[in-house]
Design a protein around this motif. Structure first.
Motif, PDB file in Angstrom:
ATOM      1  N   THR A  99      24.426  49.785  22.069  1.00  0.00           N
ATOM      2  CA  THR A  99      25.404  50.542  21.277  1.00  0.00           C
ATOM      3  C   THR A  99      26.758  50.651  21.961  1.00  0.00           C
ATOM      4  OG1 THR A  99      24.812  52.687  22.224  1.00  0.00           O
ATOM      5  CG2 THR A  99      23.549  51.958  20.290  1.00  0.00           C
ATOM      6  N   LEU A 100      26.854  50.210  23.203  1.00  0.00           N
ATOM      7  CA  LEU A 100      28.096  50.396  23.958  1.00  0.00           C
ATOM      8  C   LEU A 100      29.172  49.402  23.543  1.00  0.00           C
ATOM      9  CD1 LEU A 100      26.637  51.100  27.508  1.00  0.00           C
ATOM     10  CD2 LEU A 100      27.553  52.755  25.863  1.00  0.00           C
ATOM     11  N   SER A 101      30.374  49.919  23.393  1.00  0.00           N
ATOM     12  CA  SER A 101      31.518  49.065  23.059  1.00  0.00           C
ATOM     13  C   SER A 101      32.504  48.989  24.226  1.00  0.00           C
ATOM     14  CB  SER A 101      32.223  49.619  21.815  1.00  0.00           C
ATOM     15  OG  SER A 101      32.669  50.935  22.061  1.00  0.00           O
ATOM     16  N   VAL A 102      32.120  49.557  25.364  1.00  0.00           N
ATOM     17  CA  VAL A 102      32.956  49.527  26.565  1.00  0.00           C
ATOM     18  C   VAL A 102      32.200  48.795  27.669  1.00  0.00           C
ATOM     19  CG1 VAL A 102      34.106  51.698  25.973  1.00  0.00           C
ATOM     20  CG2 VAL A 102      32.100  51.740  27.459  1.00  0.00           C
ATOM     21  N   PRO A 103      32.908  48.291  28.663  1.00  0.00           N
ATOM     22  CA  PRO A 103      32.222  47.646  29.780  1.00  0.00           C
ATOM     23  C   PRO A 103      31.270  48.619  30.483  1.00  0.00           C
ATOM     24  CG  PRO A 103      34.558  47.108  29.815  1.00  0.00           C
ATOM     25  CD  PRO A 103      34.371  48.189  28.778  1.00  0.00           C
ATOM     26  N   PHE A 104      30.110  48.094  30.893  1.00  0.00           N
ATOM     27  CA  PHE A 104      29.135  48.960  31.545  1.00  0.00           C
ATOM     28  C   PHE A 104      28.431  48.232  32.678  1.00  0.00           C
ATOM     29  CE2 PHE A 104      26.717  46.873  28.222  1.00  0.00           C
ATOM     30  CZ  PHE A 104      25.464  46.644  28.780  1.00  0.00           C
ATOM     31  N   ALA A 105      27.918  49.050  33.602  1.00  0.00           N
ATOM     32  CA  ALA A 105      27.150  48.565  34.745  1.00  0.00           C
ATOM     33  C   ALA A 105      25.717  49.047  34.585  1.00  0.00           C
ATOM     34  CB  ALA A 105      27.737  49.112  36.041  1.00  0.00           C
ATOM     35  N   VAL A 106      24.800  48.356  35.243  1.00  0.00           N
ATOM     36  CA  VAL A 106      23.393  48.753  35.233  1.00  0.00           C
ATOM     37  C   VAL A 106      22.884  48.760  36.664  1.00  0.00           C
ATOM     38  CG1 VAL A 106      21.057  48.107  34.511  1.00  0.00           C
ATOM     39  CG2 VAL A 106      22.963  47.835  32.921  1.00  0.00           C
ATOM     40  N   VAL A 107      22.107  49.797  36.995  1.00  0.00           N
ATOM     41  CA  VAL A 107      21.404  49.888  38.267  1.00  0.00           C
ATOM     42  C   VAL A 107      19.929  50.037  37.917  1.00  0.00           C
ATOM     43  CG1 VAL A 107      21.117  51.188  40.409  1.00  0.00           C
ATOM     44  CG2 VAL A 107      23.398  50.985  39.366  1.00  0.00           C
ATOM     45  N   ALA A 108      19.126  49.015  38.252  1.00  0.00           N
ATOM     46  CA  ALA A 108      17.706  49.000  37.862  1.00  0.00           C
ATOM     47  C   ALA A 108      16.944  47.982  38.692  1.00  0.00           C
ATOM     48  CB  ALA A 108      17.573  48.645  36.383  1.00  0.00           C
ATOM     49  N   SER A 109      15.630  48.096  38.662  1.00  0.00           N
ATOM     50  CA  SER A 109      14.772  47.068  39.256  1.00  0.00           C
ATOM     51  C   SER A 109      14.294  46.141  38.152  1.00  0.00           C
ATOM     52  CB  SER A 109      13.544  47.694  39.931  1.00  0.00           C
ATOM     53  OG  SER A 109      13.903  48.279  41.147  1.00  0.00           O
ATOM     54  N   GLU A 110      14.143  44.896  38.494  1.00  0.00           N
ATOM     55  CA  GLU A 110      13.635  43.926  37.540  1.00  0.00           C
ATOM     56  C   GLU A 110      12.114  43.969  37.539  1.00  0.00           C
ATOM     57  OE1 GLU A 110      15.465  40.321  38.870  1.00  0.00           O
ATOM     58  OE2 GLU A 110      17.330  40.806  37.854  1.00  0.00           O
ATOM     59  N   ASN A 111      11.540  43.718  36.388  1.00  0.00           N
ATOM     60  CA  ASN A 111      10.091  43.683  36.247  1.00  0.00           C
ATOM     61  C   ASN A 111       9.629  42.244  36.434  1.00  0.00           C
ATOM     62  OD1 ASN A 111       7.420  43.731  35.408  1.00  0.00           O
ATOM     63  ND2 ASN A 111       7.805  45.157  33.732  1.00  0.00           N
ATOM     64  N   LYS A 112       8.902  41.980  37.523  1.00  0.00           N
ATOM     65  CA  LYS A 112       8.443  40.622  37.823  1.00  0.00           C
ATOM     66  C   LYS A 112       7.525  40.068  36.734  1.00  0.00           C
ATOM     67  CE  LYS A 112      10.429  40.286  41.828  1.00  0.00           C
ATOM     68  NZ  LYS A 112      11.551  39.449  42.041  1.00  0.00           N
ATOM     69  N   LYS A 113       6.823  40.958  36.015  1.00  0.00           N
ATOM     70  CA  LYS A 113       5.900  40.517  34.975  1.00  0.00           C
ATOM     71  C   LYS A 113       6.629  40.122  33.697  1.00  0.00           C
ATOM     72  CE  LYS A 113       2.233  43.414  36.783  1.00  0.00           C
ATOM     73  NZ  LYS A 113       1.431  44.592  36.582  1.00  0.00           N
ATOM     74  N   ASN A 114       7.863  40.573  33.543  1.00  0.00           N
ATOM     75  CA  ASN A 114       8.648  40.274  32.357  1.00  0.00           C
ATOM     76  C   ASN A 114       9.979  39.682  32.807  1.00  0.00           C
ATOM     77  OD1 ASN A 114      10.070  40.155  29.994  1.00  0.00           O
ATOM     78  ND2 ASN A 114       9.741  42.275  29.414  1.00  0.00           N
ATOM     79  N   PRO A 115      10.087  38.349  32.841  1.00  0.00           N
ATOM     80  CA  PRO A 115      11.295  37.723  33.380  1.00  0.00           C
ATOM     81  C   PRO A 115      12.551  37.902  32.520  1.00  0.00           C
ATOM     82  CG  PRO A 115       9.787  36.068  32.525  1.00  0.00           C
ATOM     83  CD  PRO A 115       9.091  37.387  32.422  1.00  0.00           C
ATOM     84  N   SER A 116      12.406  38.277  31.249  1.00  0.00           N
ATOM     85  CA  SER A 116      13.601  38.473  30.435  1.00  0.00           C
ATOM     86  C   SER A 116      14.259  39.795  30.847  1.00  0.00           C
ATOM     87  CB  SER A 116      13.251  38.465  28.952  1.00  0.00           C
ATOM     88  OG  SER A 116      13.121  39.747  28.436  1.00  0.00           O
ATOM     89  N   ASN A 117      15.571  39.782  30.940  1.00  0.00           N
ATOM     90  CA  ASN A 117      16.291  40.970  31.385  1.00  0.00           C
ATOM     91  C   ASN A 117      17.550  41.130  30.542  1.00  0.00           C
ATOM     92  OD1 ASN A 117      17.748  42.968  32.705  1.00  0.00           O
ATOM     93  ND2 ASN A 117      17.118  42.304  34.727  1.00  0.00           N
ATOM     94  N   THR A 118      17.385  41.796  29.405  1.00  0.00           N
ATOM     95  CA  THR A 118      18.492  42.026  28.480  1.00  0.00           C
ATOM     96  C   THR A 118      19.619  42.794  29.147  1.00  0.00           C
ATOM     97  OG1 THR A 118      16.927  42.054  26.661  1.00  0.00           O
ATOM     98  CG2 THR A 118      19.088  42.995  26.227  1.00  0.00           C
ATOM     99  N   LEU A 119      19.277  43.793  29.941  1.00  0.00           N
ATOM    100  CA  LEU A 119      20.320  44.591  30.594  1.00  0.00           C
ATOM    101  C   LEU A 119      21.170  43.735  31.527  1.00  0.00           C
ATOM    102  CD1 LEU A 119      18.482  47.947  31.370  1.00  0.00           C
ATOM    103  CD2 LEU A 119      20.222  47.519  29.642  1.00  0.00           C
ATOM    104  N   PHE A 120      20.537  42.843  32.279  1.00  0.00           N
ATOM    105  CA  PHE A 120      21.282  41.955  33.170  1.00  0.00           C
ATOM    106  C   PHE A 120      22.221  41.065  32.365  1.00  0.00           C
ATOM    107  CE2 PHE A 120      21.653  37.746  35.138  1.00  0.00           C
ATOM    108  CZ  PHE A 120      22.307  38.090  36.305  1.00  0.00           C
ATOM    109  N   GLU A 121      21.720  40.543  31.258  1.00  0.00           N
ATOM    110  CA  GLU A 121      22.513  39.629  30.433  1.00  0.00           C
ATOM    111  C   GLU A 121      23.699  40.317  29.766  1.00  0.00           C
ATOM    112  OE1 GLU A 121      19.557  38.005  27.823  1.00  0.00           O
ATOM    113  OE2 GLU A 121      18.478  37.070  29.479  1.00  0.00           O
ATOM    114  N   GLU A 122      23.562  41.590  29.422  1.00  0.00           N
ATOM    115  CA  GLU A 122      24.602  42.309  28.684  1.00  0.00           C
ATOM    116  C   GLU A 122      25.591  43.065  29.573  1.00  0.00           C
ATOM    117  OE1 GLU A 122      24.953  41.965  25.400  1.00  0.00           O
ATOM    118  OE2 GLU A 122      23.199  40.663  25.352  1.00  0.00           O
ATOM    119  N   ALA A 123      25.170  43.451  30.761  1.00  0.00           N
ATOM    120  CA  ALA A 123      26.007  44.278  31.639  1.00  0.00           C
ATOM    121  C   ALA A 123      27.150  43.478  32.248  1.00  0.00           C
ATOM    122  CB  ALA A 123      25.150  44.863  32.758  1.00  0.00           C
TER     123      ALA A 123
END
Length: 170
Positions: A99-123
């Protein structure tokens, strides 16, 4: 056990600091854009990471221009957002990011069992906390002491150090 915990946390902090130094700096720069201008820095914190917003708002030297993200319609183009979530697969965090229309950063750990990372791709910037599970093996083979919040607070403090330095050098 205390020595094991200390050693494991030191290893996590070193891994995080070495691997994410550039991303931490980029995140601080992104957030400083709002603070130097007329914007605000909004934190969207999920799960146990809500403690980060409490810390950022109430510490002796609070994070300058920080606000809690409660309504994305309040954001202006001058604002920036930082999402803190234990896992990059957190559906609530992904929903907010969408829903964000402004630039944003993400601080998170990646889930090794799920290689897709929408937050990484969008941030615009992404700090990986490198948490892979518990730190200390138990007698039954389980891993104890989940260091997610330790890692997030370490990343927060590293971002804040760079952020404050940038604001001081305006």
């Amino acid at each position: 056990m205390l020595k094991i915990l200390t050693t494991q946390l030191q290893g996590l902090f070193q891994r995080l600091g070495n691997a994410e130094e550039e991303n931490i700096e980029d995140t601080a720069r992104l957030l400083a854009q709002a603070a130097i201008g007329e914007g605000h820095v909004y934190f969207a914190c999920f799960g146990e990471f809500e403690a980060i917003l409490t810390h950022a708002s109430n510490e002796l030297e609070p994070f300058a221009k920080v606000r809690n993200l409660t309504d994305v319609s309040e954001l202006t183009p001058a604002d920036r957002v930082c999402i803190f979530t234990p896992l990059a697969t957190d559906e609530a965090a992904i929903a907010v990011a969408a829903t964000l229309s402004v630039p944003f950063a993400v601080v998170a750990s990646e889930n090794k069992k799920n290689p897709s990372n929408t937050l990484f791709e969008e941030a615009y910037t992404y700090v990986n906390l490198h948490v892979r599970g518990g730190l200390i093996p138990s007698e039954t083979g389980e891993r104890l002491v989940q260091p997610d919040l330790f890692a997030a607070l370490f990343a927060y403090e590293a971002i804040k150090l760079s952020y404050d330095e940038m604001l001081a050098g305006e």
